[in-house]
Design an enzyme around this catalytic site. Structure first.
Site, PDB file in Angstrom:
ATOM      1  CD  GLU A   1      -2.888  -1.308   2.223  1.00 43.19           C
ATOM      2  OE1 GLU A   1      -2.328  -1.587   3.307  1.00 43.19           O
ATOM      3  OE2 GLU A   1      -4.112  -1.207   2.108  1.00 43.19           O
TER       4      GLU A   1
ATOM      5  CD  GLU B   1      -3.393  -6.361   3.636  1.00 40.91           C
ATOM      6  OE1 GLU B   1      -3.445  -7.131   2.654  1.00 40.91           O
ATOM      7  OE2 GLU B   1      -2.805  -5.268   3.600  1.00 40.91           O
TER       8      GLU B   1
HETATM    9  N1  T1G Z   1       3.926  -7.913  11.806  1.00 38.87           N
HETATM   10  C1  T1G Z   1       4.630  -8.307  12.902  1.00 38.87           C
HETATM   11  N2  T1G Z   1       5.508  -9.343  12.903  1.00 38.87           N
HETATM   12  C2  T1G Z   1       5.680  -9.981  11.734  1.00 38.87           C
HETATM   13  C3  T1G Z   1       4.980  -9.625  10.548  1.00 38.87           C
HETATM   14  C4  T1G Z   1       4.076  -8.534  10.628  1.00 38.87           C
HETATM   15  N3  T1G Z   1       3.395  -8.112   9.553  1.00 38.87           N
HETATM   16  N4  T1G Z   1       5.370 -10.470   9.561  1.00 38.87           N
HETATM   17  C5  T1G Z   1       6.268 -11.310  10.106  1.00 38.87           C
HETATM   18  N5  T1G Z   1       6.456 -11.021  11.402  1.00 38.87           N
HETATM   19  C6  T1G Z   1       7.382 -11.695  12.323  1.00 38.87           C
HETATM   20  C7  T1G Z   1       7.009 -13.139  12.517  1.00 38.87           C
HETATM   21  O1  T1G Z   1       6.045 -13.252  13.554  1.00 38.87           O
HETATM   22  C8  T1G Z   1       8.341 -13.723  12.930  1.00 38.87           C
HETATM   23  O2  T1G Z   1       8.559 -13.317  14.260  1.00 38.87           O
HETATM   24  C9  T1G Z   1       9.336 -12.949  12.081  1.00 38.87           C
HETATM   25  O3  T1G Z   1       8.672 -11.723  11.700  1.00 38.87           O
HETATM   26  C10 T1G Z   1       9.763 -13.687  10.823  1.00 38.87           C
HETATM   27  O4  T1G Z   1       8.533 -14.035  10.162  1.00 38.87           O
HETATM   28  C11 T1G Z   1      -3.056  -1.855   6.938  1.00 38.87           C
HETATM   29  C12 T1G Z   1      -3.524  -4.193   8.114  1.00 38.87           C
HETATM   30  C13 T1G Z   1       6.983 -11.589   5.528  1.00 38.87           C
HETATM   31  C14 T1G Z   1       6.588 -13.658   4.163  1.00 38.87           C
HETATM   32  O5  T1G Z   1       0.297 -10.601   6.582  1.00 38.87           O
HETATM   33  O6  T1G Z   1       3.858 -13.452   5.531  1.00 38.87           O
HETATM   34  O7  T1G Z   1      -0.534  -4.796   6.431  1.00 38.87           O
HETATM   35  O8  T1G Z   1       8.620 -15.631  15.231  1.00 38.87           O
HETATM   36  O9  T1G Z   1       8.926 -16.509  10.383  1.00 38.87           O
HETATM   37  O10 T1G Z   1       9.071 -17.252   6.861  1.00 38.87           O
HETATM   38  O11 T1G Z   1      -3.419  -3.067   4.996  1.00 38.87           O
HETATM   39  O12 T1G Z   1       6.433 -13.227   7.840  1.00 38.87           O
HETATM   40  O13 T1G Z   1      10.742 -14.437  14.604  1.00 38.87           O
HETATM   41  O14 T1G Z   1       9.376 -13.621  16.570  1.00 38.87           O
HETATM   42  O15 T1G Z   1       7.118 -15.575   8.870  1.00 38.87           O
HETATM   43  O16 T1G Z   1      10.725 -15.425   6.157  1.00 38.87           O
HETATM   44  C15 T1G Z   1      -0.042  -7.911   6.251  1.00 38.87           C
HETATM   45  C16 T1G Z   1       2.865 -11.518   7.295  1.00 38.87           C
HETATM   46  C17 T1G Z   1      -0.147  -7.367   7.631  1.00 38.87           C
HETATM   47  C18 T1G Z   1       2.619 -10.576   6.132  1.00 38.87           C
HETATM   48  C19 T1G Z   1       8.345 -13.615   5.944  1.00 38.87           C
HETATM   49  N6  T1G Z   1       1.200  -8.617   6.092  1.00 38.87           N
HETATM   50  N7  T1G Z   1       4.216 -12.044   7.274  1.00 38.87           N
HETATM   51  O17 T1G Z   1       8.256 -15.011   6.111  1.00 38.87           O
HETATM   52  O18 T1G Z   1       9.550 -15.252   8.291  1.00 38.87           O
HETATM   53  S1  T1G Z   1      -1.690  -6.551   7.901  1.00 38.87           S
HETATM   54  C20 T1G Z   1       1.254  -9.948   6.296  1.00 38.87           C
HETATM   55  C21 T1G Z   1       4.580 -13.027   6.391  1.00 38.87           C
HETATM   56  C22 T1G Z   1      -1.560  -5.125   6.961  1.00 38.87           C
HETATM   57  C23 T1G Z   1      -2.612  -3.051   6.148  1.00 38.87           C
HETATM   58  C24 T1G Z   1      -2.833  -4.341   6.828  1.00 38.87           C
HETATM   59  C25 T1G Z   1       5.957 -13.577   6.568  1.00 38.87           C
HETATM   60  C26 T1G Z   1       6.960 -13.091   5.529  1.00 38.87           C
HETATM   61  P1  T1G Z   1       9.382 -14.322  15.247  1.00 38.87           P
HETATM   62  P2  T1G Z   1       8.467 -15.453   9.445  1.00 38.87           P
HETATM   63  P3  T1G Z   1       9.463 -15.815   6.810  1.00 38.87           P
END
Ligand code: T1G
Length: 694
Positions: free
Chosen positions: A105, A125
């Site tokens: 975004e 999301e």
């Molecule tokens: N927020 C907080 N922590 C996050 C995070 C996030 N968005 N994404 C990953 N982490 C943490 C995860 O918990 C782990 O922590 C570490 O990072 C490594 O992640 C307004 C509302 C990016 C593809 O849904 O898909 O944006 O366990 O083990 O396998 O529109 O993380 O090490 O303490 O998964 O290499 C939308 C979610 C949010 C993406 C990387 N975004 N993340 O994968 O590592 S909502 C998502 C992923 C939003 C807006 C809306 C994956 C990754 P820890 P990992 P990975």
């Protein structure tokens, strides 16, 4: 400590570098830092354009999910996006890794977007029970079109950079040094005096008046039970009907509603639980593990073959052993067919299939296992056979090799005791089909050493599973809880319900199938064999409930025999069988049970609350360390609906006190031997707490 968002200048280009490991999530500090940097660049007369770029392994991976549920802090992401878009100087997003959610975004509010060819962009999301809440549903249809936006937003699946460019999301694909390429691109924008392009000023056009209804119908099956995908459609529709500012208001209203929903809370819980589950309480994150460079699989049957594929898929060589050449040949043929099917579907290249097959070495000789680092036994579920196999393995395998059994319920300690290396023995319980189901129950024996089960957890992740560490008991976590659901459903058949009513209720609850359709698919003879194996441990009422026995004695084992609880046509379409209804009614009469109407609510309570009560006992006994372990088992091993978060999270959503009161009701109705509340559940109920209360 490096700045979380650093502003610097390269010539007349402002560089805004985000550095918020591990994935540059858009915490409040990142949002504020980006806004401040844009202000700084616009205030600096020497700056002609700006680039937003990220340090570390990926561009921004979205809003910081950990902030959800807490009081929102300014600057809010939609406002930061507006601020970027309203910048009088061009802002360019330079993307690498995965730009997800708010991480896409932000670029969509920039005026230009470039990415490394290896990058991916997406709006996941919906997987959190949300929708893109910072303009994604309004800007994406404006650059990529409505149909593409609907597909990306409701699936949450990222797209590769090349496809994103073809869709109009990206302006340029670059390779090598992203920063250098971005500076070059920015200079071009400045030198060519390219006009500022605001995505919000474009128009989102519906491809046809029925595109939204048609799309909702097209996802109705795979999104059954989920709320968010259909709300995403509503928001995209608003982009085609309302001016941008009103569309943003509509998006925000829907986002706020979803963020507060039980479904989103459950799906966010699942996101973190799936990552937390591999961490073993009490063991350091850097717990030493053993290197697994090669694996032996015993048994080339359905399970052994599937497990062999898991390791070959991860590039780990496998020795696949069985006692007869015909078993080996059959097993290898099934593996080849599985791979060939995937190639035929276009989701696997032939050369990859060939590579994976070359990693699976069939053998008849235990001697060939002498150098493997891990053996997984997947032979017949018979303790005598297991002990014979483990005796041989103990003699042949090198010191330090881990010996694991894929048993689904036999006592791992008894197996370990037959060897001279109980500290190297454990269970690794895969779920059928092993090459598909993601759950792996790692069963630690009383003497299993920590580095052994830590290795199993790491190996589980390496082969793409979701590993859960469980203790030794009958059925471990999943099957032990399933047995209670099976028992209660069996009792309800006697008391007045019919298989198709129970199946419909459990299906509508959110499971892929009801228990009786599932039994017919797996083969009723499997459950029948288990019932006979455990017959002595059954209660008198369980023994007297011979409905399954009667059906199996007729040779009705389910789909594979054309009939079970249901009857099947040649395409295996199921229809309720009046003969089964008569059989059940006669069984109740013979058992002296007066049949009554059983409500759908009672079916849910008796099927699911019985599992929750057993889950509480599993926690008390330490068979599972945390409620999230139990939830993950059920989410990834049994298809528990993700939007309910798993049995223990669901108990908190319903209210543990409510569950407790229902258990007391069934204690009176069904009997204390089946429905005595676990002390933990009773304690939580009386304290007004839940399994996840802090
Ligand atoms: N927020 C907080 N922590 C996050 C995070 C996030 N968005 N994404 C990953 N982490 C943490 C995860 O918990 C782990 O922590 C570490 O990072 C490594 O992640 C307004 C509302 C990016 C593809 O849904 O898909 O944006 O366990 O083990 O396998 O529109 O993380 O090490 O303490 O998964 O290499 C939308 C979610 C949010 C993406 C990387 N975004 N993340 O994968 O590592 S909502 C998502 C992923 C939003 C807006 C809306 C994956 C990754 P820890 P990992 P990975």
């Amino acid at each position: 400590m490096a700045e979380i968002v650093a502003f610097s200048k390269e010539g007349n280009i402002g560089l805004i570098a985000v550095n918020n490991p591990p994935v540059n999530a858009l915490s409040q500090a990142v949002r504020a830092g980006i806004k401040a940097s844009i202000e700084k660049g616009n205030a600096d007369k020497d700056v002609a354009a700006m680039i937003i770029i990220c340090d570390g392994r990926t561009f921004i991976a979205g809003a910081d999910i950990r902030e959800f549920g807490k009081p929102p802090m300014e600057p809010h992401l939609p406002d930061v996006c507006h601020f970027i878009e309203d910048s009088p100087k061009p802002v360019i997003a330079a993307i690498h890794g995965t730009a997800l959610g708010g991480g896409l975004e932000i670029p969509l509010s920039c005026h230009f977007r470039i990415a490394l060819s290896s990058a991916k962009v997406g709006l996941p999301e919906v997987k959190l029970g949300l929708l893109p809440g910072a303009g994604g549903t309004q800007r994406l249809p404006r650059v990529a079109g409505v149909q593409a936006a609907l597909e990306m937003i409701t699936s949450g699946t990222p797209v590769a950079a090349t496809k994103a460019k073809a869709m109009g999301i990206l302006d340029e694909i670059v390779d090598g040094d992203l920063k250098a390429a971005a500076l070059l691109f920015a200079k071009k924008v400045v030198d060519e005096k390219r006009p500022i392009r605001k995505v919000s000023s474009l128009e989102a056009k519906a491809d046809s008046p029925t595109v939204f209804d048609d799309f909702a119908k097209s996802i109705s099956r795979k999104s059954r039970g989920f709320i968010a995908p259909f709300k995403c459609i509503e928001a995209v529709k608003a982009a085609t009907e309302l001016p941008f500012p009103e569309g943003m208001k509509r998006e925000r209203a829907i986002f706020t509603e979803l963020q507060a929903s039980d479904q989103s809370k459950a799906q966010r819980h699942v996101f973190f639980a799936e990552r937390e589950v591999v961490r073993i309480p009490g063991l350091p994150d850097d717990q030493p593990t053993r290197e697994i460079k090669s694996v032996g699989i015993l048994g080339a049957g359905t399970m052994g073959g599937g497990i062999a594929m898991c390791f070959a898929n991860a590039g780990i060589p496998v020795m696949l052993l069985d006692v007869k050449q015909e078993f080996i040949d059959k097993g290898m043929a099934v593996i080849k067919k599985n791979y060939a099917n995937t190639v035929a579907k276009g989701s696997l290249k032939q050369e990859v299939m060939d590579k994976r097959l070359s990693l699976i070495q069939p053998t008849l000789a235990y001697e060939d296992l002498k150098n493997v680092d891990l053996v997984i036994e997947a032979v017949f579920e018979d303790m005598a056979i297991k002990k014979e196999v483990f005796t041989k393995l103990d003699a042949v395998c090198k010191p330090g090799a881990i010996l694991a059994s894929n048993t689904s319920y036999l006592n791992v300690d008894d197996i370990a005791a037959i060897t001279n290396r109980p500290q190297d023995v454990m269970g690794m319980h895969f779920f059928s089909p092993a090459n598909v189901m993601r759950l792996l129950e790692n069963v630690r024996g009383a003497k299993t050493s920590p580095d052994v089960y830590a290795t199993a957890m790491k190996v589980g992740k390496t082969i793409g599973k979701v590993p859960v560490l469980v203790g030794v008991c009958d059925g471990f976590v999943g099957n032990r809880m399933l047995a209670k659901r099976t028992r209660e459903c069996g009792f309800m058949l006697e008391e007045g319900a019919l298989p198709w009513q129970i199946d419909k209720v459990i299906y509508n609850f959110g499971f892929p199938m009801g228990p009786y359709a599932m039994g017919d698919m797996a083969g009723l003879d499997v459950g029948w064999r288990n019932r006979k194996a455990k017959y002595d441990s059954l209660t008198p009422r369980e023994k007297a409930n011979t409905i399954l026995d009667k059906i199996c004695e007729m040779g009705r084992f389910g789909q594979k025999t054309g009939s079970g609880f249901y009857k099947y046509d040649e395409k295996r379409n199921a229809t309720p069988d009046p003969m089964i209804e008569e059989l059940i009614i006669k069984h109740s009469q013979d058992a002296g049970i007066k049949r009554r109407v059983i409500t759908d609510q009672e079916i849910i309570e008796r099927a699911i609350y019985a599992m929750i009560n057993e889950g509480a006992k599993i926690l008390e006994e330490g068979i599972a360390a945390r409620p999230l372990d139990i939830d993950v088992v059920w989410l990834y091993g049994y298809g528990f609906p993700i939007y309910l978060g798993g049995p223990m999270f669901y108990a908190d959503t319903v209210g543990v006190k409510k569950v407790y009161d229902a258990i007391l009701k069934y204690k009176d109705m069904v009997g204390a031997e089946y429905w005595t509340p676990s002390p933990l559940l009773e304690k939580l109920a009386k304290e007004g707490k839940g399994f996840y209360s802090k």
